[in-house]
Design an enzyme around this catalytic site. Structure first.
Site, PDB file in Angstrom:
ATOM      1  N   GLU A 276       0.869  -1.189   0.000  1.00  0.00           N
ATOM      2  CA  GLU A 276       0.000   0.000   0.000  1.00  0.00           C
ATOM      3  C   GLU A 276       0.898   1.229   0.000  1.00  0.00           C
ATOM      4  O   GLU A 276       1.505   1.561   1.012  1.00  0.00           O
ATOM      5  CB  GLU A 276      -0.886   0.005   1.253  1.00  0.00           C
ATOM      6  CG  GLU A 276      -1.802  -1.208   1.383  1.00  0.00           C
ATOM      7  CD  GLU A 276      -3.132  -1.029   0.643  1.00  0.00           C
ATOM      8  OE1 GLU A 276      -3.338   0.022   0.018  1.00  0.00           O
ATOM      9  OE2 GLU A 276      -3.955  -1.960   0.703  1.00  0.00           O
TER      10      GLU A 276
HETATM   11 ZN   LIG Z   1      -6.619  -1.127  -3.304  1.00  0.00          ZN
END
Ligand SMILES: [Zn+2]
Length: 410
Positions: A276
């Site tokens: 992320e």
């Molecule tokens: Zn995502």
């Protein structure tokens, strides 16, 4: 006459400079990170493949469900084994597409320029483990997020692609109807985008994968795996965390399900990671302002993963041939041996040309030559394909044992 020659020379130089400046052209981030993203991404992939045709290959792996936009994959390197890097399962996370396109051109350039990264020869690594990139899994969703709906995660018809994979023990909440996020579709793999990735994975049998998402600067690495797979996942996860400075998500917070990474770990039984990237999303697409930071943290990640797969799939051994002790290694099941010891054991002569990083072995009748990092050797001037490229480790050149034993009888 002289002037004419000079002009000819001058125009040749201009052409040469033009060609050089076109090759490895920096990508236009703003053009890619716009509602033209799908056209620009596919254009960039074709351009890179053309500029670096020696070691790249572009294929269409499928089409988007709504607009039938081509989803392309690019392979970098000539390694027999491979890993996968993909981005933008979620429309609003399309800055990961920009990141991946830059990772490709950075590595392609390092390959042709015969560079090293962290002291590792780029050609040797990529000619052992190739990297497949799918920069834009969800072209329709990215186009929506970059035009009218900055919060949009799903594909063109409102299915959240990272809820569309089949996994056991899924606990993640889903929504009952199509929309910007969270709707899993009528069944697993109902969407062409997830089918395209599934089929690529089945054909290529990747050793590991990374799915880029945003945001939060964390790494998901666990989905109920145990034993050796658990150990390898943790080792790689720690390496990725160290390189990016993103934190590993604790197991207690990892039980999601229905995503690419979860499916890859559970179904293909190989390590996979969700990275992320980026800090500040507020439920919308990331700003280009965050890009430099993301680039610094992730520039080398695909290369480092390929290198780590070689480490995890190598082991050392010892053998005695004709009273000479040889300390060899096995890399993905293929043996390599240090040149000095094998030449002594088989009574071969060798010569090394440091400029070309080329080593030649001879028994007096036949000559076998290797170049560091290359997939092709020469046997009496004839090209010969080899599986593990010759490489230098701790000042010692390692060569593929099989080729040497086959060509020089003991
Ligand atoms: Zn995502």
């Amino acid at each position: 006459m002289r002037r004419k020659k000079y002009r000819l020379w001058q125009s040749c130089m201009v052409m040469l400079l033009l060609i050089q400046s076109l090759k490895g052209n920096p990508l236009d981030l703003k053009a890619i990170y716009s509602e033209q993203i799908s056209t620009e991404t596919n254009k960039a992939l074709e351009q890179i493949a053309q500029d670096y045709e020696e070691m790249t290959e572009v294929i269409t792996i499928g089409y988007s469900t709504t607009k039938q936009t081509e989803i392309k994959a690019l392979k970098l390197g000539k390694g027999e084994k491979s890993i996968l890097i993909n981005g933008t399962h979620h429309g609003r996370e399309a800055l990961t597409t920009v990141l991946i396109l830059n990772q490709i051109s950075y590595l392609a350039e390092a390959y042709v320029e015969k560079q090293t990264i962290n002291g590792q020869d780029v050609r040797t690594v990529l000619n052992t483990v190739s990297i497949w990139f799918v920069p834009l899994v969800n072209p329709d969703g990215a186009t929506i997020a970059l035009s009218t709906r900055p919060e949009w995660k799903a594909n063109g018809r409102g299915v959240d692609l990272n809820r569309n994979y089949p996994t056991l023990y899924a606990t993640i909440a889903t929504k009952p109807t199509p929309g910007p996020s969270g709707y899993a579709g009528t069944e697993a793999f109902s969407e062409l985008e997830t089918q395209a990735l599934r089929d690529l994975c089945k054909v290529q049998e990747f050793e590991a994968a990374i799915a880029y998402h945003s945001a939060g600067e964390v790494i998901y690495w666990w989905y109920h795996q145990t034993g050796e797979l658990y150990k390898h996942s943790l080792v790689i996860g720690c390496m990725l965390s160290h390189a990016t400075q993103y934190s590993l998500v604790p197991i207690s917070q990892s039980r999601g399900g229905r995503g690419f990474t979860d499916w890859f770990i559970q179904s293909l039984k190989k390590p996979s990671f969700t990275l992320e990237v980026g800090k500040n999303a507020n439920g919308k697409r990331l700003s280009l302002m965050e890009y430099d930071q993301i680039w610094k943290a992730n520039k080398e990640i695909p290369f480092l993963l390929a290198k780590e797969m070689i480490n995890l799939n190598s082991h050392e051994w010892q053998v005695t041939i004709n009273e000479v002790q040889i300390k060899g290694k096995t890399i993905f099941g293929r043996g390599v041996v240090p040149v000095k010891a094998i030449c002594q054991a088989l009574n071969l002569n060798y010569s090394y040309m440091p400029e070309e990083k080329q080593i030649s072995l001879t028994d007096g009748n036949n000559i076998l030559s290797f170049k560091q990092g290359e997939k092709i050797a020469l046997y009496n001037e004839e090209p010969l394909e080899i599986v593990v490229p010759a490489h230098i480790q701790e000042g010692e050149m390692y060569l593929p044992l099989k080729n040497i034993l086959e060509l020089f009888s003991m």
